[in-house]
Design a protein around this motif. Structure first.
Motif, PDB file in Angstrom:
ATOM      1  N   ILE A   1      39.780  42.787  40.645  1.00  0.00           N
ATOM      2  CA  ILE A   1      41.024  42.292  42.211  1.00  0.00           C
ATOM      3  C   ILE A   1      41.937  41.096  41.422  1.00  0.00           C
ATOM      4  CG2 ILE A   1      40.405  44.753  43.258  1.00  0.00           C
ATOM      5  CD1 ILE A   1      39.404  42.833  45.282  1.00  0.00           C
ATOM      6  N   THR A   2      41.103  40.146  41.507  1.00  0.00           N
ATOM      7  CA  THR A   2      41.664  39.446  41.176  1.00  0.00           C
ATOM      8  C   THR A   2      42.043  38.559  39.896  1.00  0.00           C
ATOM      9  OG1 THR A   2      38.792  38.091  41.339  1.00  0.00           O
ATOM     10  CG2 THR A   2      39.525  38.059  43.707  1.00  0.00           C
ATOM     11  N   GLU A   3      42.119  39.663  39.021  1.00  0.00           N
ATOM     12  CA  GLU A   3      42.680  39.291  38.032  1.00  0.00           C
ATOM     13  C   GLU A   3      43.723  38.287  37.915  1.00  0.00           C
ATOM     14  OE1 GLU A   3      41.846  41.804  35.038  1.00  0.00           O
ATOM     15  OE2 GLU A   3      40.056  41.589  34.923  1.00  0.00           O
ATOM     16  N   PRO A   4      45.375  39.455  39.038  1.00  0.00           N
ATOM     17  CA  PRO A   4      46.386  39.272  38.694  1.00  0.00           C
ATOM     18  C   PRO A   4      46.003  37.043  39.063  1.00  0.00           C
ATOM     19  CG  PRO A   4      46.433  40.913  39.982  1.00  0.00           C
ATOM     20  CD  PRO A   4      44.682  40.723  39.430  1.00  0.00           C
ATOM     21  N   LEU A   5      45.641  36.229  40.652  1.00  0.00           N
ATOM     22  CA  LEU A   5      45.560  35.360  40.713  1.00  0.00           C
ATOM     23  C   LEU A   5      45.134  34.772  39.252  1.00  0.00           C
ATOM     24  CD1 LEU A   5      43.982  36.140  44.466  1.00  0.00           C
ATOM     25  CD2 LEU A   5      46.763  35.831  43.748  1.00  0.00           C
ATOM     26  N   GLU A   6      43.997  35.046  39.144  1.00  0.00           N
ATOM     27  CA  GLU A   6      43.517  34.030  37.985  1.00  0.00           C
ATOM     28  C   GLU A   6      44.695  33.836  36.433  1.00  0.00           C
ATOM     29  OE1 GLU A   6      39.884  35.615  35.788  1.00  0.00           O
ATOM     30  OE2 GLU A   6      38.737  35.422  37.701  1.00  0.00           O
ATOM     31  N   ALA A   7      45.488  34.507  36.746  1.00  0.00           N
ATOM     32  CA  ALA A   7      46.792  34.945  35.565  1.00  0.00           C
ATOM     33  C   ALA A   7      47.473  34.037  36.427  1.00  0.00           C
ATOM     34  CB  ALA A   7      47.820  36.155  35.515  1.00  0.00           C
ATOM     35  N   ILE A   8      47.863  33.510  37.445  1.00  0.00           N
ATOM     36  CA  ILE A   8      48.792  32.390  38.192  1.00  0.00           C
ATOM     37  C   ILE A   8      47.692  31.131  38.355  1.00  0.00           C
ATOM     38  CG2 ILE A   8      49.868  31.457  40.336  1.00  0.00           C
ATOM     39  CD1 ILE A   8      49.811  34.407  41.066  1.00  0.00           C
ATOM     40  N   TYR A   9      46.290  31.061  38.570  1.00  0.00           N
ATOM     41  CA  TYR A   9      45.934  29.380  38.794  1.00  0.00           C
ATOM     42  C   TYR A   9      44.743  29.498  38.118  1.00  0.00           C
ATOM     43  CZ  TYR A   9      47.855  30.777  43.850  1.00  0.00           C
ATOM     44  OH  TYR A   9      48.647  30.441  44.723  1.00  0.00           O
ATOM     45  N   GLY A  10      44.507  30.044  37.074  1.00  0.00           N
ATOM     46  CA  GLY A  10      43.562  30.248  36.447  1.00  0.00           C
ATOM     47  C   GLY A  10      41.637  30.542  37.426  1.00  0.00           C
ATOM     48  N   ASN A  11      40.624  31.054  36.167  1.00  0.00           N
ATOM     49  CA  ASN A  11      39.421  31.197  36.570  1.00  0.00           C
ATOM     50  C   ASN A  11      38.632  29.531  36.880  1.00  0.00           C
ATOM     51  OD1 ASN A  11      36.192  32.061  37.040  1.00  0.00           O
ATOM     52  ND2 ASN A  11      36.481  33.565  35.343  1.00  0.00           N
ATOM     53  N   PRO A  12      38.291  29.465  38.159  1.00  0.00           N
ATOM     54  CA  PRO A  12      37.460  27.820  38.108  1.00  0.00           C
ATOM     55  C   PRO A  12      36.331  28.500  37.802  1.00  0.00           C
ATOM     56  CG  PRO A  12      38.006  29.215  40.311  1.00  0.00           C
ATOM     57  CD  PRO A  12      38.979  30.287  39.200  1.00  0.00           C
ATOM     58  N   GLU A  13      35.530  29.248  37.076  1.00  0.00           N
ATOM     59  CA  GLU A  13      34.426  29.323  36.950  1.00  0.00           C
ATOM     60  C   GLU A  13      34.326  28.707  35.081  1.00  0.00           C
ATOM     61  OE1 GLU A  13      32.986  32.994  36.795  1.00  0.00           O
ATOM     62  OE2 GLU A  13      32.656  32.251  39.055  1.00  0.00           O
ATOM     63  N   GLN A  14      35.644  29.063  34.272  1.00  0.00           N
ATOM     64  CA  GLN A  14      36.682  28.475  33.507  1.00  0.00           C
ATOM     65  C   GLN A  14      36.689  26.507  33.066  1.00  0.00           C
ATOM     66  OE1 GLN A  14      38.738  31.372  31.797  1.00  0.00           O
ATOM     67  NE2 GLN A  14      37.101  32.786  31.504  1.00  0.00           N
ATOM     68  N   GLN A  15      36.713  26.027  34.709  1.00  0.00           N
ATOM     69  CA  GLN A  15      36.799  25.090  33.940  1.00  0.00           C
ATOM     70  C   GLN A  15      36.286  23.876  33.383  1.00  0.00           C
ATOM     71  OE1 GLN A  15      39.710  24.751  37.309  1.00  0.00           O
ATOM     72  NE2 GLN A  15      41.093  26.298  36.925  1.00  0.00           N
TER      73      GLN A  15
END
Length: 117
Positions: free
Chosen positions: A103-117
């Protein structure tokens, strides 16, 4: 917007009807009916909560406290019903984590995934 809430209610019902949840609920009820198991689990959870609160307050946990928690954990794992409950809690936790990720995937599309940064 209500469509999102309707889907959340549907998800809640699906989770409540899942095998993982019904197993957890049944085990919880069995432990509530078993005075010894309930007391063991309550004592362990109280100790766990106390240690977590200390950590959140920045208080260092002593070696003695850590050993006590480990010993209590080993003891309660020997209790078949409590062990099954903890396994069921873990399975449900994985499901909830997976749902949260979905359910947080749409937010990751905007803000990115902090775990992958």
């Amino acid at each position: 917007m209500s469509n999102v809430y309707d889907k959340a209610q549907e998800l809640k019902r699906g989770l409540a009807e899942s095998e993982e949840f019904t197993t957890l609920k049944s085990l919880h009820e069995q432990i509530e009916a078993d005075e010894i198991a309930k007391k063991m689990l309550d004592n362990f959870r109280r100790l766990q909560l106390d240690l977590q609160q200390k950590q959140m307050q920045g208080v260092q946990i002593t070696e003695e406290e850590a050993q006590q928690a480990q010993q209590q954990f080993e003891v309660i794992q020997q209790h078949d019903l409590i062990s099954k409950l903890m396994e069921a809690e873990q399975r449900l936790s994985v499901i909830i984590g997976d749902i949260n990720k979905i359910i947080t995937e749409p937010l990751e599309a905007i803000y990115g995934n902090p775990e992958q940064q």
